[in-house]
Design an enzyme around this catalytic site. Structure first.
Site, mmCIF file in Angstrom:
data_model
loop_
_atom_site.group_PDB
_atom_site.id
_atom_site.type_symbol
_atom_site.label_atom_id
_atom_site.label_comp_id
_atom_site.label_asym_id
_atom_site.label_seq_id
_atom_site.Cartn_x
_atom_site.Cartn_y
_atom_site.Cartn_z
ATOM 1 N N GLU A 175 -5.819 4.727 5.309
ATOM 2 C CA GLU A 175 -5.335 4.401 3.956
ATOM 3 C C GLU A 175 -5.631 5.492 2.912
ATOM 4 O OE1 GLU A 175 -4.178 1.618 1.978
ATOM 5 O OE2 GLU A 175 -5.747 1.258 0.514
ATOM 6 N N ARG A 201 0.835 -1.227 0.000
ATOM 7 C CA ARG A 201 0.000 0.000 0.000
ATOM 8 C C ARG A 201 0.860 1.265 0.000
ATOM 9 N NH1 ARG A 201 -5.526 -1.732 -0.469
ATOM 10 N NH2 ARG A 201 -4.856 -3.816 -0.859
ATOM 11 N N SER A 227 -10.959 -0.004 1.535
ATOM 12 C CA SER A 227 -10.368 -0.235 2.859
ATOM 13 C C SER A 227 -10.018 1.121 3.468
ATOM 14 C CB SER A 227 -9.083 -1.054 2.744
ATOM 15 O OG SER A 227 -9.339 -2.299 2.187
HETATM 16 N N1 EPU Z 1 -12.375 -10.223 8.465
HETATM 17 C C1 EPU Z 1 -13.044 -10.012 9.658
HETATM 18 N N2 EPU Z 1 -14.155 -9.205 9.653
HETATM 19 C C2 EPU Z 1 -14.617 -8.618 8.521
HETATM 20 C C3 EPU Z 1 -13.954 -8.865 7.304
HETATM 21 C C4 EPU Z 1 -12.799 -9.666 7.300
HETATM 22 O O1 EPU Z 1 -12.666 -10.512 10.696
HETATM 23 O O2 EPU Z 1 -15.616 -7.881 8.599
HETATM 24 C C5 EPU Z 1 -11.160 -11.060 8.467
HETATM 25 C C6 EPU Z 1 -11.307 -12.258 7.562
HETATM 26 O O3 EPU Z 1 -11.781 -13.350 8.268
HETATM 27 C C7 EPU Z 1 -9.913 -12.478 7.031
HETATM 28 C C8 EPU Z 1 -9.219 -11.147 7.137
HETATM 29 O O4 EPU Z 1 -10.074 -10.313 7.912
HETATM 30 O O5 EPU Z 1 -9.206 -13.365 7.862
HETATM 31 C C9 EPU Z 1 -8.864 -10.565 5.797
HETATM 32 O O6 EPU Z 1 -10.050 -10.205 5.105
HETATM 33 P P1 EPU Z 1 -10.085 -9.968 3.518
HETATM 34 O O7 EPU Z 1 -9.639 -11.205 2.804
HETATM 35 O O8 EPU Z 1 -11.437 -9.442 3.173
HETATM 36 O O9 EPU Z 1 -8.983 -8.898 3.227
HETATM 37 P P2 EPU Z 1 -8.671 -7.491 3.924
HETATM 38 O O10 EPU Z 1 -7.368 -7.624 4.633
HETATM 39 O O11 EPU Z 1 -9.816 -7.025 4.746
HETATM 40 C C10 EPU Z 1 -7.311 -6.658 1.853
HETATM 41 C C11 EPU Z 1 -7.203 -5.384 1.064
HETATM 42 C C12 EPU Z 1 -8.393 -5.248 0.126
HETATM 43 C C13 EPU Z 1 -8.369 -6.455 -0.827
HETATM 44 C C14 EPU Z 1 -8.452 -7.731 0.017
HETATM 45 C C15 EPU Z 1 -8.331 -8.988 -0.819
HETATM 46 C C16 EPU Z 1 -5.989 -3.902 2.566
HETATM 47 C C17 EPU Z 1 -6.025 -2.682 3.437
HETATM 48 N N3 EPU Z 1 -7.133 -4.256 1.992
HETATM 49 O O12 EPU Z 1 -8.481 -6.537 2.634
HETATM 50 O O13 EPU Z 1 -8.253 -4.048 -0.629
HETATM 51 O O14 EPU Z 1 -9.439 -6.398 -1.750
HETATM 52 O O15 EPU Z 1 -7.355 -7.774 0.976
HETATM 53 O O16 EPU Z 1 -7.018 -9.179 -1.219
HETATM 54 O O17 EPU Z 1 -4.912 -4.474 2.391
HETATM 55 C C18 EPU Z 1 -8.967 -1.757 -0.833
HETATM 56 O O18 EPU Z 1 -7.796 -1.433 -0.836
HETATM 57 O O19 EPU Z 1 -9.872 -0.896 -0.916
HETATM 58 C C19 EPU Z 1 -9.329 -3.178 -0.718
HETATM 59 C C20 EPU Z 1 -10.593 -3.564 -0.690
#
Ligand code: EPU
Length: 346
Positions: free
Chosen positions: A334, A164, A238
């Site tokens: 972010e 990021r 995010s």
């Molecule tokens: N989770 C929770 N609660 C929630 C949602 C998720 O506990 O409400 C947990 C899930 O169980 C999982 C973990 O959080 O273990 C990760 O969740 P997710 O796979 O949805 O990914 P994220 O870390 O929340 C990141 C990026 C996203 C990208 C996704 C998929 C960042 C800041 N965000 O999200 O990017 O689409 O991975 O690769 O790194 C964006 O930048 O706008 C964005 C959506």
């Protein structure tokens, strides 16, 4: 070049914050960009570059010339070994670019489908999703210096991409405006389905040897399900970065919270899931005034209607304090957050 005074930006940022720009202009070419920068200089107005406004927090008034970059280009300019070199204009819509490149037989961007925004914004925060980062494919980025008006081509190394992050987010990097970039994509399909959620989605659909377009469709399906649609629920994706912590800190957190998701990073640090931390701290689906942390994805801040920048910053602080109190971690914002004078609040 048509410069419009007092332009309403409320429809031009996906969080839907009310914002009026002192002046606004759409830019179709590098020459037009030079003209606009000279005009702003003569007026002594700061310049703010807005892509599709999908990663910004805007104040009610932006006393600046706001530039909407619309420089087009998506063309193959060469081949080298297993790579195919594509020149991309900063004004290309990112998701349409992913689809176009696949249709042209250039592979690799499929995991980055449906990310809102323009191609020119993609290197700034090194967009990444489902196990792939833009940095994996950047050959060079061409940009224009705001002050000297000279163009420069930065190699991937000079862009110093990280999670990021990139040179373009640094103080020096903010002095440059991206006009186009060159991506080295794959000539032959070479899918990356290492990300847990993505391989699960494909398996559920009975796909064992996915084609790139099937990966793209799976990513689109997951994103539609998991992330609130900015049209229905205005948001900026995010809202916080996932914190990266030392192995020591991660270990002590895991002792107290055995369910906490932790993802090992190359340098022995661990990435934590900000969404999980926010949910555990009780903020998933919770509102403060007209803004809320999404019920669907705790990491996404949504505007329930009529929110201002102050409302957003109040919720940011409340969530940061709750997570800090519970886990001793500071969540970092972010999206880029602008002041009235066009400078960035860090
Ligand atoms: N989770 C929770 N609660 C929630 C949602 C998720 O506990 O409400 C947990 C899930 O169980 C999982 C973990 O959080 O273990 C990760 O969740 P997710 O796979 O949805 O990914 P994220 O870390 O929340 C990141 C990026 C996203 C990208 C996704 C998929 C960042 C800041 N965000 O999200 O990017 O689409 O991975 O690769 O790194 C964006 O930048 O706008 C964005 C959506």
């Amino acid at each position: 070049m048509l410069i419009l005074p007092r332009h309403d930006l409320s429809q031009l940022n996906t969080l839907g914050l009310a914002c009026t720009a002192r002046a606004w202009c759409q830019i179709q070419s590098t020459e037009a960009l030079v003209d606009a920068l000279q005009w702003a200089d003569a007026q002594q107005l700061p310049v703010v570059v807005l892509g599709q406004g999908s990663n910004v927090l805007l104040p009610p008034v932006l006393d600046a010339l706001v530039l909407q970059i619309a420089i087009p280009a998506c063309q193959v300019i060469g081949r080298d070994g297993d790579r195919i070199r594509v020149k991309v204009g900063a004004g290309e819509n990112w998701h349409q670019l992913v689809e176009k490149t696949l249709k042209m037989g250039c592979f690799g961007l499929e995991n980055l489908a449906l990310i809102p925004g323009l191609a020119g914004a993609a290197p700034v925060q090194n967009i990444g999703a489902y196990g792939v980062e833009l940095a994996d494919f950047v050959s060079s980025v061409t940009c224009l210096n705001r002050l000297t008006l000279e163009a420069a081509e930065l190699s991937r190394q000079q862009c110093t991409f990280a999670y990021r992050d990139s040179f373009f987010k640094s103080d020096a990097g903010r002095g440059w405006i991206i006009t186009d970039m060159v991506l080295d994509l794959w000539q032959q399909a070479q899918v990356n389905v290492t990300y847990g959620g993505l391989s699960d989605e494909l398996q559920r659909n009975g796909i064992t040897e996915p084609e790139p377009w099937q990966v793209k469709d799976a990513v689109v399906a997951i994103r539609r399900r998991k992330l609130p649609d900015p049209i229905e629920s205005p948001n900026a994706g995010s809202f916080f970065k996932n914190p990266v912590v030392s192995a020591e800190k991660a270990g002590s957190l895991l002792k107290k919270w055995p369910q906490m998701p932790q993802y090992p990073q190359p340098n022995s640090s661990l990435k934590l899931a900000a969404a999980w931390l926010i949910e555990a701290a009780g903020w998933k689906g919770k509102s403060l005034g007209p803004v809320a942390m999404s019920e669907q994805q705790a990491l996404v801040l949504v505007n329930r209607g009529g929110a201002t920048l102050d409302d957003v910053l109040d919720l940011e602080l409340a969530v940061q304090s709750a997570v800090d109190t519970m886990f001793g971690l500071r969540l970092e914002r972010e999206p880029l957050c602008y002041r009235l004078d066009g400078s960035i609040i860090s």
